[in-house]
Design an enzyme around this catalytic site. Sequence first.
Site, PDB file in Angstrom:
ATOM      1  N   LEU A 133       0.926  -1.186  -0.028  1.00 11.70           N
ATOM      2  CA  LEU A 133      -0.106  -0.153   0.088  1.00 11.70           C
ATOM      3  C   LEU A 133       0.919   1.256   0.159  1.00 11.70           C
ATOM      4  O   LEU A 133       1.729   1.202   0.938  1.00 11.70           O
ATOM      5  CB  LEU A 133      -0.934   0.079   1.076  1.00 11.70           C
TER       6      LEU A 133
ATOM      7  N   ILE B 189       4.749  -1.144   3.115  1.00 16.61           N
ATOM      8  CA  ILE B 189       4.445   0.293   2.764  1.00 16.61           C
ATOM      9  C   ILE B 189       5.270   0.620   1.426  1.00 16.61           C
ATOM     10  O   ILE B 189       6.565   0.772   1.448  1.00 16.61           O
ATOM     11  CB  ILE B 189       4.945   1.272   3.867  1.00 16.61           C
ATOM     12  N   LYS B 190       4.769   1.224   0.652  1.00 13.72           N
ATOM     13  CA  LYS B 190       5.331   1.649  -0.811  1.00 13.72           C
ATOM     14  C   LYS B 190       5.789   3.186  -0.637  1.00 13.72           C
ATOM     15  O   LYS B 190       4.782   3.787  -0.213  1.00 13.72           O
ATOM     16  CB  LYS B 190       4.700   1.545  -1.944  1.00 13.72           C
ATOM     17  N   ILE B 191       7.177   3.327  -0.747  1.00 11.51           N
ATOM     18  CA  ILE B 191       7.634   4.682  -0.512  1.00 11.51           C
ATOM     19  C   ILE B 191       8.126   5.122  -1.721  1.00 11.51           C
ATOM     20  O   ILE B 191       9.084   4.529  -2.357  1.00 11.51           O
ATOM     21  CB  ILE B 191       8.583   4.611   0.820  1.00 11.51           C
TER      22      ILE B 191
END
Length: 217
Positions: free
Chosen positions: A56, A82-84
Site C-alpha cells: 500500500l 509500505i510503498k514509499i
Amino acid sequence: MKFFADTANIEEIKQIKRWGLLDGVTTNPTIISRENRPFKEVVMEILNIVDGPVNLEVISTDAEGMVKEAIKLASLAPNVVIKIPMTTEGIMAVKELSSRGIKTNVTLTFSPTQALIAAKAGANYVSPFIGRWDDISNEGMQVVEDILTIFNNYGYTTEIIVASVRHPIHILQAARLGAHIVTAPFKVLEQLFHHPLTDIGLKRFLEDWKKVPNPEL
Ligand code: G3P
C-alpha cells in the site's frame, strides 16, 4: 519466482489466487482509483484474501508525513508493506520505518543507484519500473540486471519486484535474470497460460479421441 498481482480488483485477485499464482499484491494510487470504491473498504477485502505481502502506497511527500501514514497503514495487518516513493524524503522515511520494523518497498525506481540507496536505507523491497523505461525507448530490464549485480556484490537482502510489466516477455526476462518477484496486471498473468500450439494440440487430441472405438475405462 514469486508472482504478485498488480491490481486492487477483488475478482482479479480471487482468480489469480485460484490459479495458484498469488504470492502478494501491489497497489498504487492509480490502481486504487480504478476501483472507484472507498480505500479502506478495498484494502480490507484484499487483506482478507491475500496470505502474502500487500503493498500500500503513502501519498505524503515529506518524511514525517510518510512515516505517520505508514504506521497507520501497517496497523491494518501484519502483511502490509509500505510503498514509499524514491525521493530524499522517501529514503529518510524508509530508514525510520526500517528501525521500527515496518516493511517498505521503494517504488518509482528507475536507476540501479536509486535501488542501491534504497537497500542501504533498509528497504525490504525495491520496485524498478521496467515498462515505463521501455516506453521511452530504453532497455528497462538492464536496470534489473544491474540491481541484481549490485545487491549480490554487497550481500543486500532487499528483494527486487520487477514492476510496470507489460507482457509475458518481461516475465521471461526477469526469470532468466533471477529477479525475486514480478508484479503483473491480471491480463499479463493470464497470458502466461496460453500458447496457440497448446490450443491446436488439445483440439487435435479431442478430435482423435472420438476415433477410439471404446473410450470407456
Ligand atoms: O506497481 C505499479 C507499476 O507496476 C506501474 O505499472 O503499467 O503503470 O507503468 P505501469
